[in-house]
Motif scaffolding. Structure first.
Motif, PDB file in Angstrom:
ATOM      1  N   LEU A  55       0.857  -1.171   0.017  1.00 32.49           N
ATOM      2  CA  LEU A  55      -0.144  -0.135   0.043  1.00 32.49           C
ATOM      3  C   LEU A  55       0.856   1.214   0.049  1.00 32.49           C
ATOM      4  CD1 LEU A  55      -2.589  -0.890   2.928  1.00 32.49           C
ATOM      5  CD2 LEU A  55      -2.933  -0.977   0.578  1.00 32.49           C
ATOM      6  N   ILE A  56       0.213   2.455  -0.386  1.00 30.94           N
ATOM      7  CA  ILE A  56       0.604   3.738  -0.286  1.00 30.94           C
ATOM      8  C   ILE A  56      -0.171   4.568   0.321  1.00 30.94           C
ATOM      9  CG2 ILE A  56       2.535   3.361  -1.892  1.00 30.94           C
ATOM     10  CD1 ILE A  56       0.907   5.656  -3.444  1.00 30.94           C
ATOM     11  N   MET A  57       0.129   5.670   1.042  1.00 33.64           N
ATOM     12  CA  MET A  57      -0.793   6.806   1.142  1.00 33.64           C
ATOM     13  C   MET A  57      -0.239   7.960   0.589  1.00 33.64           C
ATOM     14  SD  MET A  57      -2.049   8.287   5.221  1.00 33.64           S
ATOM     15  CE  MET A  57      -3.331   7.030   5.269  1.00 33.64           C
ATOM     16  N   SER A  58      -1.234   8.553  -0.203  1.00 34.22           N
ATOM     17  CA  SER A  58      -0.669   9.619  -1.055  1.00 34.22           C
ATOM     18  C   SER A  58      -1.821  10.605  -1.352  1.00 34.22           C
ATOM     19  CB  SER A  58      -0.365   9.009  -2.448  1.00 34.22           C
ATOM     20  OG  SER A  58       0.143  10.101  -3.229  1.00 34.22           O
ATOM     21  N   THR A  59      -1.251  11.789  -1.603  1.00 34.40           N
ATOM     22  CA  THR A  59      -2.317  12.942  -1.908  1.00 34.40           C
ATOM     23  C   THR A  59      -2.365  12.988  -3.524  1.00 34.40           C
ATOM     24  OG1 THR A  59      -0.741  14.543  -1.908  1.00 34.40           O
ATOM     25  CG2 THR A  59      -2.046  14.181   0.293  1.00 34.40           C
ATOM     26  N   SER A  60      -1.637  12.201  -4.287  1.00 38.16           N
ATOM     27  CA  SER A  60      -1.513  12.377  -5.754  1.00 38.16           C
ATOM     28  C   SER A  60      -1.884  10.974  -6.477  1.00 38.16           C
ATOM     29  CB  SER A  60      -0.058  13.013  -6.219  1.00 38.16           C
ATOM     30  OG  SER A  60       0.794  11.833  -5.889  1.00 38.16           O
ATOM     31  N   GLY A  61      -1.799   9.858  -5.543  1.00 43.24           N
ATOM     32  CA  GLY A  61      -2.112   8.844  -6.365  1.00 43.24           C
ATOM     33  C   GLY A  61      -0.935   8.148  -6.583  1.00 43.24           C
ATOM     34  N   THR A  62       0.371   9.047  -6.399  1.00 49.97           N
ATOM     35  CA  THR A  62       1.596   8.273  -6.774  1.00 49.97           C
ATOM     36  C   THR A  62       2.439   8.546  -5.515  1.00 49.97           C
ATOM     37  OG1 THR A  62       2.551  10.430  -7.441  1.00 49.97           O
ATOM     38  CG2 THR A  62       1.604   8.809  -9.214  1.00 49.97           C
ATOM     39  N   SER A  63       3.767   7.709  -5.427  1.00 48.25           N
ATOM     40  CA  SER A  63       4.638   7.834  -4.113  1.00 48.25           C
ATOM     41  C   SER A  63       4.894   9.213  -3.685  1.00 48.25           C
ATOM     42  CB  SER A  63       5.971   7.001  -4.599  1.00 48.25           C
ATOM     43  OG  SER A  63       6.763   7.172  -3.657  1.00 48.25           O
ATOM     44  N   SER A  64       4.514   9.218  -2.338  1.00 51.50           N
ATOM     45  CA  SER A  64       4.694  10.592  -1.617  1.00 51.50           C
ATOM     46  C   SER A  64       5.602  10.167  -0.440  1.00 51.50           C
ATOM     47  CB  SER A  64       3.532  10.933  -1.033  1.00 51.50           C
ATOM     48  OG  SER A  64       2.768  10.255  -0.148  1.00 51.50           O
ATOM     49  N   GLY A  65       6.178   8.845  -0.681  1.00 50.19           N
ATOM     50  CA  GLY A  65       7.257   8.641   0.573  1.00 50.19           C
ATOM     51  C   GLY A  65       6.726   8.105   1.984  1.00 50.19           C
ATOM     52  N   VAL A  66       5.346   7.561   1.747  1.00 46.69           N
ATOM     53  CA  VAL A  66       4.645   6.661   2.511  1.00 46.69           C
ATOM     54  C   VAL A  66       4.032   5.521   2.124  1.00 46.69           C
ATOM     55  CG1 VAL A  66       2.978   6.948   4.544  1.00 46.69           C
ATOM     56  CG2 VAL A  66       3.985   9.303   3.523  1.00 46.69           C
ATOM     57  N   GLY A  67       4.955   4.392   2.274  1.00 50.85           N
ATOM     58  CA  GLY A  67       4.377   3.256   1.632  1.00 50.85           C
ATOM     59  C   GLY A  67       4.487   2.330   2.797  1.00 50.85           C
ATOM     60  N   PHE A  68       3.851   1.027   2.463  1.00 45.99           N
ATOM     61  CA  PHE A  68       3.666  -0.099   3.487  1.00 45.99           C
ATOM     62  C   PHE A  68       4.031  -1.360   2.915  1.00 45.99           C
ATOM     63  CE2 PHE A  68       0.822   3.787   4.537  1.00 45.99           C
ATOM     64  CZ  PHE A  68       1.341   4.093   5.734  1.00 45.99           C
ATOM     65  N   ALA A  69       4.440  -2.047   3.900  1.00 41.62           N
ATOM     66  CA  ALA A  69       4.783  -3.588   3.455  1.00 41.62           C
ATOM     67  C   ALA A  69       4.215  -4.467   4.508  1.00 41.62           C
ATOM     68  CB  ALA A  69       6.229  -3.848   3.246  1.00 41.62           C
ATOM     69  N   ILE A  70       3.483  -5.620   4.135  1.00 39.57           N
ATOM     70  CA  ILE A  70       3.171  -6.683   4.954  1.00 39.57           C
ATOM     71  C   ILE A  70       4.558  -7.488   5.335  1.00 39.57           C
ATOM     72  CG2 ILE A  70       1.916  -8.916   5.295  1.00 39.57           C
ATOM     73  CD1 ILE A  70       0.038  -7.891   2.903  1.00 39.57           C
ATOM     74  N   PRO A  71       4.579  -7.598   6.807  1.00 39.63           N
ATOM     75  CA  PRO A  71       5.875  -8.245   7.412  1.00 39.63           C
ATOM     76  C   PRO A  71       6.143  -9.674   6.900  1.00 39.63           C
ATOM     77  CG  PRO A  71       4.205  -7.719   9.006  1.00 39.63           C
ATOM     78  CD  PRO A  71       3.610  -7.002   7.854  1.00 39.63           C
ATOM     79  N   VAL A  72       7.045 -10.026   6.664  1.00 41.57           N
ATOM     80  CA  VAL A  72       7.436 -11.213   6.111  1.00 41.57           C
ATOM     81  C   VAL A  72       7.176 -12.523   7.235  1.00 41.57           C
ATOM     82  CG1 VAL A  72      10.196 -11.310   6.867  1.00 41.57           C
ATOM     83  CG2 VAL A  72       9.300 -12.503   4.795  1.00 41.57           C
ATOM     84  N   ASP A  73       7.194 -12.156   8.245  1.00 42.88           N
ATOM     85  CA  ASP A  73       6.832 -13.369   9.260  1.00 42.88           C
ATOM     86  C   ASP A  73       5.589 -13.708   9.070  1.00 42.88           C
ATOM     87  OD1 ASP A  73       9.501 -12.808  10.151  1.00 42.88           O
ATOM     88  OD2 ASP A  73       8.983 -11.859  12.304  1.00 42.88           O
ATOM     89  N   TYR A  74       4.693 -12.592   8.971  1.00 46.00           N
ATOM     90  CA  TYR A  74       3.259 -12.943   8.677  1.00 46.00           C
ATOM     91  C   TYR A  74       3.148 -13.483   7.416  1.00 46.00           C
ATOM     92  CZ  TYR A  74      -1.943 -12.438   8.498  1.00 46.00           C
ATOM     93  OH  TYR A  74      -3.237 -12.697   8.134  1.00 46.00           O
ATOM     94  N   ALA A  75       3.399 -12.868   6.503  1.00 43.79           N
ATOM     95  CA  ALA A  75       3.422 -13.175   4.952  1.00 43.79           C
ATOM     96  C   ALA A  75       3.734 -14.699   4.762  1.00 43.79           C
ATOM     97  CB  ALA A  75       4.056 -11.965   4.310  1.00 43.79           C
ATOM     98  N   PHE A  76       4.863 -15.065   5.390  1.00 46.36           N
ATOM     99  CA  PHE A  76       5.458 -16.126   4.919  1.00 46.36           C
ATOM    100  C   PHE A  76       4.686 -17.567   5.615  1.00 46.36           C
ATOM    101  CE2 PHE A  76       8.710 -19.756   5.232  1.00 46.36           C
ATOM    102  CZ  PHE A  76       9.151 -19.842   3.934  1.00 46.36           C
ATOM    103  N   GLY A  77       4.293 -16.997   6.693  1.00 49.86           N
ATOM    104  CA  GLY A  77       3.272 -18.149   7.551  1.00 49.86           C
ATOM    105  C   GLY A  77       1.924 -18.214   6.607  1.00 49.86           C
ATOM    106  N   ILE A  78       1.470 -17.640   5.876  1.00 51.15           N
ATOM    107  CA  ILE A  78       0.348 -17.507   5.276  1.00 51.15           C
ATOM    108  C   ILE A  78       0.537 -18.259   3.888  1.00 51.15           C
ATOM    109  CG2 ILE A  78      -1.470 -16.085   3.541  1.00 51.15           C
ATOM    110  CD1 ILE A  78      -1.856 -16.114   6.627  1.00 51.15           C
ATOM    111  N   ALA A  79       1.766 -17.943   3.221  1.00 47.82           N
ATOM    112  CA  ALA A  79       2.341 -18.441   2.046  1.00 47.82           C
ATOM    113  C   ALA A  79       2.473 -20.254   2.321  1.00 47.82           C
ATOM    114  CB  ALA A  79       3.523 -17.906   1.586  1.00 47.82           C
ATOM    115  N   GLU A  80       3.044 -20.580   3.334  1.00 50.71           N
ATOM    116  CA  GLU A  80       3.221 -21.832   3.597  1.00 50.71           C
ATOM    117  C   GLU A  80       1.837 -22.360   3.713  1.00 50.71           C
ATOM    118  OE1 GLU A  80       7.143 -22.706   6.055  1.00 50.71           O
ATOM    119  OE2 GLU A  80       5.762 -21.620   7.219  1.00 50.71           O
TER     120      GLU A  80
END
Length: 414
Positions: free
Chosen positions: A282-307
């Motif tokens: 995800l990102i949060m933005s006033t323009s719809g493009t990168s404004s330096g506020v992005g978000f990533a799902i942490p790998v500890d959680y994501a890898f568990g779901i993937a498994e």
């Protein structure tokens, strides 16, 4: 019964994907700007919370990133052993970025998404029964993915592959057909697989001990520009967001100022050792493009779901077993509640975690593990940050008195 806020209550605006104008595959089409819904912040400025599935088929350019690694006088060394690739750096960020990109990019893929469209045709004589419909695949969006195993399992976001009738993966310049293995819309994660290829899996890191200020790199296909990287830092940790429309619940996300744009969704966020620490989402933005506020799902959680998805299981998530209403002044006056915020229990699941712990309809949950709960969304996010069978302390209001009880969390697959 899942822990669900009642629809009458206001919820955060959902993250919006970035579809593209359909074009017959595989010909590229003109780039389209990211589509998004506005969300009013407290200052009245339009803000966008955007899940980037990929904004433009058009930008599927033959762009390559060439990383020159010179072991001598480069300030870093790359060592490849049976246990993986290690990076030793003893100089500036430029050298670090080159080394990490060289390690990471072979494990990050571009995902092209196609959907069936119907084409109607008619005889030039317009005769009855002369119409026919044909199915044609058209590219609708694109995104990124991270290689988990050499035999072709790839982790990405659910919103990247949602609605796909066909998938295509570009890995290290080679194009492969891919199939969908499984999805978990609730966590916005999905696994796809390429058969008959040997891919380069990424090294899995640890997201549990990240520190604010740590150096990171984002890798993916922004606007279809494959094999692109951007660098930044961990701006914050434990950011959460709930999408009431899609049902996706994002907890404990990593916030970064590394540039994340349309097409980066599903790509890698890695640390200074080139280890995967998050899935860019995800990102949060006033323009719809990168404004330096992005978000990533942490790998500890994501890898568990993937498994779980790779094993053919339905991913499980922690829940209380309640339906909720956010407390406000109007609700408090109507029901005589001596609180102006919190999560009101509207109903309970028989035999659920909340019922077993002695919680009742009409209780207002005020805290979980000492953290204040001001709305039903707060409670859902607090519970989903845990795993099934975890024990949490729940503070609630009943008949004007605050009480605390321990609750052993259930699972939404039970």
């Amino acid at each position: 019964m899942s822990d669900t806020p009642q629809p009458s209550q206001s919820q955060p605006q959902p993250p919006q994907g970035a579809p593209v104008n359909a074009a017959p595959a595989p010909a590229p089409a003109p780039a389209q700007p990211a589509a998004s819904k506005p969300k009013k912040n407290r200052k009245g400025v339009k803000t966008f919370f955007i899940a980037f599935a990929g904004a433009a088929v058009a930008c599927v350019l033959a762009l390559g990133i060439f990383v020159a690694v010179n072991p001598s006088n480069s300030g870093y060394t790359i060592k490849e052993t049976n246990s993986g690739i290690t990076i030793d750096v003893d100089t500036d960020d430029m050298s670090l970025a080159e080394a990490v990109a060289a390690k990471t990019l072979p494990s990050v893929v571009n995902i092209n998404v196609y959907a069936n469209t119907s084409q109607q045709s008619m005889s030039p004589f317009g005769m009855l029964g002369s119409q026919s419909a044909t199915q044609e695949l058209q590219q609708t969006s694109l995104g990124s993915g991270v290689v988990l195993t050499a035999d072709g399992y790839i982790l990405t976001n659910n919103h990247v592959v949602d609605g796909a009738d066909a998938l295509e993966v570009v890995a290290e310049g080679e194009t492969y057909k891919a199939k969908l293995v499984g999805t978990d819309p609730s966590s916005d994660l999905a696994v796809i697989k390429v058969d008959g290829a040997t891919l380069k899996p990424i090294e899995i890191g640890n997201s549990s001990d990240l520190k604010v200020g740590e150096w990171v790199m984002a890798a993916g296909s922004p606007f279809g520009m494959e094999q692109s990287v951007s660098t930044g830092i961990v701006s914050a940790v434990n950011r959460s967001y709930a999408d009431s429309e899609s049902g996706a619940i994002y907890t404990n996300m990593i916030q970064t100022d590394a540039a994340i744009n349309s097409g980066n969704s599903g790509g890698a966020l890695v640390d200074a050792e080139g280890k995967l620490i998050g899935i860019n989402t995800l990102i949060m933005s006033t323009s719809g493009t990168s404004s330096g506020v992005g978000f990533a799902i942490p790998v500890d959680y994501a890898f568990g779901i993937a498994e779980q998805l790779i094993q053919g299981k339905t991913p499980s998530h922690a829940q209380l077993g309640v339906s909720l209403i956010t407390v406000n002044n109007e609700l408090a006056q109507r029901f005589g509640i001596q609180a102006t915020e919190g999560a009101y229990i509207n109903s309970l699941t028989a035999g659920g975690a909340a019922a077993k712990a002695g919680l009742q309809e009409g209780d207002v949950i005020l805290k979980v593990d000492g953290e204040s709960i001001t709305s039903s969304s707060d409670l859902v996010l607090a519970i989903r940050s845990h795993s099934p069978n975890d024990e949490v302390d729940v503070t609630y209001l009943r008949d004007g008195k605050e009480e605390t009880t321990k609750v052993k969390l259930g699972a939404d697959t039970q």
